[in-house]
Design a protein around this motif. Structure first.
Motif, PDB file in Angstrom:
ATOM      1  N   THR A   1       0.648   4.328  14.414  1.00  0.00           N
ATOM      2  CA  THR A   1       0.373   4.790  13.056  1.00  0.00           C
ATOM      3  C   THR A   1       0.429   3.640  12.063  1.00  0.00           C
ATOM      4  OG1 THR A   1       1.337   6.921  13.611  1.00  0.00           O
ATOM      5  CG2 THR A   1       1.081   6.430  11.289  1.00  0.00           C
ATOM      6  N   TYR A   2       1.435   2.782  12.178  1.00  0.00           N
ATOM      7  CA  TYR A   2       1.618   1.684  11.230  1.00  0.00           C
ATOM      8  C   TYR A   2       2.276   0.524  11.962  1.00  0.00           C
ATOM      9  CZ  TYR A   2       2.466  -0.439   6.662  1.00  0.00           C
ATOM     10  OH  TYR A   2       2.460  -1.265   5.574  1.00  0.00           O
TER      11      TYR A   2
ATOM     12  N   GLY B   1       4.320  11.541   9.716  1.00  0.00           N
ATOM     13  CA  GLY B   1       3.736  12.034   8.471  1.00  0.00           C
ATOM     14  C   GLY B   1       4.075  11.149   7.287  1.00  0.00           C
ATOM     15  N   GLN B   2       5.324  10.725   7.210  1.00  0.00           N
ATOM     16  CA  GLN B   2       5.734   9.838   6.127  1.00  0.00           C
ATOM     17  C   GLN B   2       5.039   8.488   6.234  1.00  0.00           C
ATOM     18  OE1 GLN B   2       9.987   9.494   5.878  1.00  0.00           O
ATOM     19  NE2 GLN B   2      10.278  11.690   5.604  1.00  0.00           N
ATOM     20  N   LEU B   3       4.881   7.978   7.456  1.00  0.00           N
ATOM     21  CA  LEU B   3       4.194   6.699   7.643  1.00  0.00           C
ATOM     22  C   LEU B   3       2.729   6.801   7.235  1.00  0.00           C
ATOM     23  CD1 LEU B   3       5.469   5.084  10.959  1.00  0.00           C
ATOM     24  CD2 LEU B   3       5.503   4.105   8.684  1.00  0.00           C
ATOM     25  N   ARG B   4       2.079   7.899   7.579  1.00  0.00           N
ATOM     26  CA  ARG B   4       0.671   8.073   7.185  1.00  0.00           C
ATOM     27  C   ARG B   4       0.536   8.114   5.669  1.00  0.00           C
ATOM     28  NH1 ARG B   4      -0.814  12.475  11.718  1.00  0.00           N
ATOM     29  NH2 ARG B   4      -1.331  10.982  13.349  1.00  0.00           N
TER      30      ARG B   4
ATOM     31  N   TYR C   1       2.618   6.759   3.464  1.00  0.00           N
ATOM     32  CA  TYR C   1       2.906   5.419   2.958  1.00  0.00           C
ATOM     33  C   TYR C   1       1.725   4.488   3.203  1.00  0.00           C
ATOM     34  CZ  TYR C   1       5.008   0.833   2.459  1.00  0.00           C
ATOM     35  OH  TYR C   1       5.271  -0.443   2.078  1.00  0.00           O
ATOM     36  N   HIS C   2       1.139   4.573   4.399  1.00  0.00           N
ATOM     37  CA  HIS C   2      -0.009   3.725   4.729  1.00  0.00           C
ATOM     38  C   HIS C   2      -1.174   4.018   3.785  1.00  0.00           C
ATOM     39  CE1 HIS C   2      -2.769   1.341   7.061  1.00  0.00           C
ATOM     40  NE2 HIS C   2      -3.569   2.385   7.237  1.00  0.00           N
ATOM     41  N   GLY C   3      -1.384   5.278   3.463  1.00  0.00           N
ATOM     42  CA  GLY C   3      -2.439   5.647   2.524  1.00  0.00           C
ATOM     43  C   GLY C   3      -2.209   5.066   1.146  1.00  0.00           C
ATOM     44  N   LYS C   4      -0.972   5.069   0.692  1.00  0.00           N
ATOM     45  CA  LYS C   4      -0.659   4.496  -0.614  1.00  0.00           C
ATOM     46  C   LYS C   4      -0.905   2.992  -0.622  1.00  0.00           C
ATOM     47  CE  LYS C   4       2.808   7.779  -2.179  1.00  0.00           C
ATOM     48  NZ  LYS C   4       4.216   7.947  -2.559  1.00  0.00           N
ATOM     49  N   VAL C   5      -0.478   2.307   0.431  1.00  0.00           N
ATOM     50  CA  VAL C   5      -0.664   0.858   0.514  1.00  0.00           C
ATOM     51  C   VAL C   5      -2.149   0.536   0.578  1.00  0.00           C
ATOM     52  CG1 VAL C   5      -0.297  -1.159   1.975  1.00  0.00           C
ATOM     53  CG2 VAL C   5       1.572   0.409   1.531  1.00  0.00           C
ATOM     54  N   TYR C   6      -2.882   1.274   1.379  1.00  0.00           N
ATOM     55  CA  TYR C   6      -4.314   1.026   1.537  1.00  0.00           C
ATOM     56  C   TYR C   6      -5.052   1.292   0.230  1.00  0.00           C
ATOM     57  CZ  TYR C   6      -9.105   1.418   3.137  1.00  0.00           C
ATOM     58  OH  TYR C   6     -10.446   1.265   3.294  1.00  0.00           O
ATOM     59  N   ASP C   7      -4.738   2.380  -0.451  1.00  0.00           N
ATOM     60  CA  ASP C   7      -5.398   2.694  -1.709  1.00  0.00           C
ATOM     61  C   ASP C   7      -5.116   1.638  -2.770  1.00  0.00           C
ATOM     62  OD1 ASP C   7      -6.484   4.947  -0.648  1.00  0.00           O
ATOM     63  OD2 ASP C   7      -5.019   6.319  -1.522  1.00  0.00           O
ATOM     64  N   LYS C   8      -3.903   1.117  -2.794  1.00  0.00           N
ATOM     65  CA  LYS C   8      -3.551   0.083  -3.761  1.00  0.00           C
ATOM     66  C   LYS C   8      -4.387  -1.162  -3.519  1.00  0.00           C
ATOM     67  CE  LYS C   8       0.342  -2.669  -5.361  1.00  0.00           C
ATOM     68  NZ  LYS C   8       1.740  -2.993  -5.164  1.00  0.00           N
ATOM     69  N   HIS C   9      -4.525  -1.541  -2.256  1.00  0.00           N
ATOM     70  CA  HIS C   9      -5.312  -2.730  -1.918  1.00  0.00           C
ATOM     71  C   HIS C   9      -6.783  -2.503  -2.269  1.00  0.00           C
ATOM     72  CE1 HIS C   9      -6.610  -6.321   0.122  1.00  0.00           C
ATOM     73  NE2 HIS C   9      -7.460  -5.601   0.844  1.00  0.00           N
ATOM     74  N   ALA C  10      -7.320  -1.333  -1.956  1.00  0.00           N
ATOM     75  CA  ALA C  10      -8.713  -1.041  -2.255  1.00  0.00           C
ATOM     76  C   ALA C  10      -8.965  -1.085  -3.756  1.00  0.00           C
ATOM     77  CB  ALA C  10      -9.098   0.313  -1.684  1.00  0.00           C
ATOM     78  N   MET C  11      -8.016  -0.610  -4.546  1.00  0.00           N
ATOM     79  CA  MET C  11      -8.155  -0.634  -5.995  1.00  0.00           C
ATOM     80  C   MET C  11      -8.205  -2.071  -6.508  1.00  0.00           C
ATOM     81  SD  MET C  11      -8.447   1.362  -8.564  1.00  0.00           S
ATOM     82  CE  MET C  11      -7.550   2.873  -8.633  1.00  0.00           C
ATOM     83  N   GLU C  12      -7.373  -2.953  -5.951  1.00  0.00           N
ATOM     84  CA  GLU C  12      -7.375  -4.356  -6.366  1.00  0.00           C
ATOM     85  C   GLU C  12      -8.694  -5.022  -6.023  1.00  0.00           C
ATOM     86  OE1 GLU C  12      -3.982  -6.081  -4.510  1.00  0.00           O
ATOM     87  OE2 GLU C  12      -2.560  -5.038  -5.802  1.00  0.00           O
ATOM     88  N   VAL C  13      -9.259  -4.708  -4.856  1.00  0.00           N
ATOM     89  CA  VAL C  13     -10.528  -5.293  -4.450  1.00  0.00           C
ATOM     90  C   VAL C  13     -11.636  -4.821  -5.388  1.00  0.00           C
ATOM     91  CG1 VAL C  13     -12.272  -5.302  -2.628  1.00  0.00           C
ATOM     92  CG2 VAL C  13      -9.862  -5.607  -2.054  1.00  0.00           C
TER      93      VAL C  13
END
Length: 107
Positions: free
Chosen positions: A30-31, A83-86, A88-100
């Motif tokens: 998962t992560y 579930g918690q890892l998914r 968290y991973h979504g939050k990290v991924y969305d943050k990175h996508a927003m910066e890009v």
């Protein structure tokens, strides 16, 4: 990943240890950035509890599960951690996508 499995008022048998270690692969799929996992198994009169603390890069996740069967409690515990890892991973991924996106728009 470092794994620590302990028991409160319970001797952790090889079968319990193998069951927990078998579930760890699911967390790694998962992560990838998990660093430390501490699992505490405990038994009281009517309930069998499994608690876990998972350290990942940037945060610490905690979950617990209680049931009549210790193996079932371990299964539910890892379901909750995944579930918690998914999430968290979504939050990290969305943050990175927003910066890009911001970089592309500003260029």
């Amino acid at each position: 990943m470092q794994v620590q499995i302990s028991g409160q008022q319970l001797a952790v048998t090889e079968a319990l240890r193998a069951h927990v270690l078998g579930k760890i692969d699911r967390l790694n799929r998962t992560y990838k950035k998990t660093t430390n996992l501490a699992v505490v198994l405990s038994v009281s009169k009517r309930e069998q509890r499994a608690d876990a603390t998972l350290a990942v890069a940037g945060t610490t996740l905690r979950a617990e599960a209680v049931g009549a069967n210790l193996y079932g409690s371990i299964d539910r515990l890892f379901d909750r951690l995944v579930g918690q890892l998914r999430k968290y991973h979504g939050k990290v991924y969305d943050k990175h996508a927003m910066e890009v996106r911001k970089e592309r728009l500003s260029s």
